[in-house]
Scaffold this active site. Structure first.
Site, mmCIF file in Angstrom:
data_model
loop_
_atom_site.group_PDB
_atom_site.id
_atom_site.type_symbol
_atom_site.label_atom_id
_atom_site.label_comp_id
_atom_site.label_asym_id
_atom_site.label_seq_id
_atom_site.Cartn_x
_atom_site.Cartn_y
_atom_site.Cartn_z
ATOM 1 N N GLU A 282 0.836 -1.213 0.000
ATOM 2 C CA GLU A 282 0.000 0.000 0.000
ATOM 3 C C GLU A 282 0.870 1.262 0.000
ATOM 4 O O GLU A 282 0.732 2.102 0.893
ATOM 5 C CB GLU A 282 -0.899 0.014 1.246
ATOM 6 C CG GLU A 282 -1.810 -1.184 1.402
ATOM 7 C CD GLU A 282 -2.509 -1.222 2.784
ATOM 8 O OE1 GLU A 282 -2.148 -0.424 3.681
ATOM 9 O OE2 GLU A 282 -3.409 -2.051 2.940
ATOM 10 N N GLY A 284 2.071 4.947 -0.540
ATOM 11 C CA GLY A 284 1.473 6.244 -0.843
ATOM 12 C C GLY A 284 2.576 7.228 -1.177
ATOM 13 O O GLY A 284 2.918 7.458 -2.339
ATOM 14 N N CYS A 354 -2.916 33.945 9.016
ATOM 15 C CA CYS A 354 -2.783 34.546 10.340
ATOM 16 C C CYS A 354 -2.520 33.498 11.418
ATOM 17 O O CYS A 354 -3.395 33.213 12.249
ATOM 18 C CB CYS A 354 -4.039 35.348 10.663
ATOM 19 S SG CYS A 354 -4.401 36.520 9.372
HETATM 20 C C1 PLP Z 1 -1.394 6.207 4.943
HETATM 21 C C2 PLP Z 1 -1.469 4.756 4.747
HETATM 22 C C3 PLP Z 1 -0.680 4.134 3.772
HETATM 23 C C4 PLP Z 1 0.325 4.876 2.944
HETATM 24 O O1 PLP Z 1 1.390 5.313 3.715
HETATM 25 P P1 PLP Z 1 2.661 6.006 3.027
HETATM 26 O O2 PLP Z 1 3.558 6.303 4.151
HETATM 27 O O3 PLP Z 1 2.182 7.227 2.344
HETATM 28 O O4 PLP Z 1 3.237 5.011 2.070
HETATM 29 C C5 PLP Z 1 -0.841 2.785 3.581
HETATM 30 N N1 PLP Z 1 -1.730 2.065 4.326
HETATM 31 C C6 PLP Z 1 -2.477 2.625 5.288
HETATM 32 C C7 PLP Z 1 -3.416 1.797 6.050
HETATM 33 C C8 PLP Z 1 -2.382 3.987 5.525
HETATM 34 O O5 PLP Z 1 -3.120 4.539 6.484
#
Ligand code: PLP
Length: 426
Positions: A282, A284, A354
């Protein structure tokens, strides 16, 4: 962005993304403006794929991009075209993925607080799996699945109690966090899940934190997860997939190198060699962080007694990471040709909001004059996705560069949109 996709070329030595000058992008689309590189996004995805391929595990793997890092439709669409699945945390993200052409059967749904409406919606969309984070969520999901005559595919998000050694706000795998099912309770919860008629036990999930620069905690977590998977198999609960989450860090500053996908995933993949389960990841930040920058213009220079301020037209509402995590982003001048006109000195790079917490960078040595363009680098992840309208500031435009072309992928918000949903008293 701090990569191959960005470079200095031309007479005026202006910064380019792929084949386009950032100064031209600013003239055409205005500032503040997020700029993404299709090439850099593609390269980041390819690094994962190539690593899985090198370990002979590509066929059994699914790379589920964590939508919350950057949920622009063009970014999602690009990853969908590259074959990605998606990790979502709300039905808003579910709708985005579908609108961007992603397929529901490659979606995993994470999050500690899914509402019943969200569970129903995701069940009907026939997503790949729910990453369930508590016993109570499991019961709710079972009941809702029953009420719509479906079985919910489920992984338990197990909290391996491993310290990811990152910022406390982005550590998620310790006992003290709100995330996941405690390691010691997971086995029993799986046994119970296996008896629920509207639950189909599919896999296991784990995500220990974000911006991890050391591969060791992820490998340690993998070891604990595998031990549990084998214990479950011995008890007759055979899992189809193992989801190892995201979390791989990116390089924000020269002094803090980040691991490559090969370095980061290597130790985990070695532990997984020869296993028959499907593997899910997963990522990101590591797919988008260094594929985007925030373009901003210097509005006002203020030379105080103790500090010099460069007030720019981007602010904490556009890029919240410095205010929220004290995060460091490299800030560079877009045109470097006219430095003689001004003297380099340390600046506080701040926005017009601000709040004293409204800064983008402290103590940056730059030769600036009003009207200069700056690029705030490595802003592709958790940048626009966290943007708000605080101080009634319309959110920035987003563009994607593709070779010599640039596409507007989100229009700058209009002032009228800011209060379009509001009304005065009767
Ligand atoms: C935020 C998140 C990711 C991605 O994390 P990164 O650090 O951006 O790779 C993957 N799995 C879950 C469950 C998340 O909450």
């Amino acid at each position: 962005m701090s990569l191959a996709a960005m470079r200095c070329v031309g007479n005026e030595n202006t910064l380019h993304v792929e084949e386009l000058a950032l100064s031209d992008i600013a003239n055409r689309f205005g500032t503040p403006c997020y700029v993404y590189s299709r090439k850099a996004l593609t390269a980041a995805f390819a690094a994962y794929r190539d690593t899985l391929q090198a370990h002979g595990m590509l066929e059994q793997s699914m790379i589920c991009y964590a939508v919350k890092a950057n949920s622009n439709l063009a970014v999602l669409n690009l990853f969908a075209r590259l074959g990605a699945g998606f990790d979502i945390v709300s039905v808003g993200e579910l709708a985005r993925v579908i609108a961007a052409g992603g397929s529901p059967d490659k979606i995993v749904f994470s999050g500690v607080g899914k509402s019943s409406a969200e569970m129903r919606e995701a069940l009907k969309a026939k997503i790949h799996c729910f990453n369930v984070e508590s016993a109570s969520e499991l019961d709710q999901l079972s009941e809702i699945a029953g009420s719509v005559g479906l079985r919910a595919p489920v992984s338990l998000r197990v909290n391996p109690d491993v310290d990811p050694k990152t910022h406390p706000y982005i550590s998620t795998g310790l006992k003290s966090t709100k995330f996941g099912v405690a390691f010691g309770e997971a086995f029993e919860l799986y046994r119970r899940a296996a008896t629920l008629p509207h639950i189909a036990v599919k896999g296991i999930d784990c995500h220990i934190g974000s911006q991890l620069l050391d591969p060791a905690p992820a490998a340690e977590a993998t070891g604990k997860i595998l031990e549990l998977v084998d214990r479950l198999a011995a008890a007759g609960i055979a899992l189809e997939h193992i989801d190892l989450g995201g979390g791989m860090g990116v390089q924000y500053r020269a002094e803090e190198p980040a691991p490559s996908a090969a370095d980061y995933l290597g130790p985990m993949l070695k532990m997984l060699a020869g296993r028959r389960e499907k593997l899910l990841f997963e990522p990101g930040r590591s797919l988008v962080g260094n594929a985007g920058l925030l373009l901003t213009r210097v509005e006002v220079l203020k030379h105080g007694e103790e500090k010099n301020f460069a007030v720019v037209d981007a602010a904490m509402n556009d890029l919240m990471r410095p205010a929220l995590y004290d995060a460091w982003h490299d800030i560079v001048k877009v045109g470097a040709g006219d430095t003689a006109a001004s003297k380099a000195m340390p600046y506080e790079i701040v926005g017009p909001v601000c709040e004293s917490g409204d800064f983008l960078g402290h103590d940056r040595k730059l030769a600036l004059k009003e009207g200069d363009l700056l690029a705030i680098l490595s802003a592709g992840a958790y940048g626009m996705a966290m943007a708000s309208n605080y101080n009634s500031r319309p959110r920035a435009a987003e563009v994607m560069v593709d070779g010599e072309a640039v596409h507007l992928v989100r229009r700058r918000e209009d002032i009228s949109q800011l209060f379009a949903l509001e009304s005065t008293l009767p």
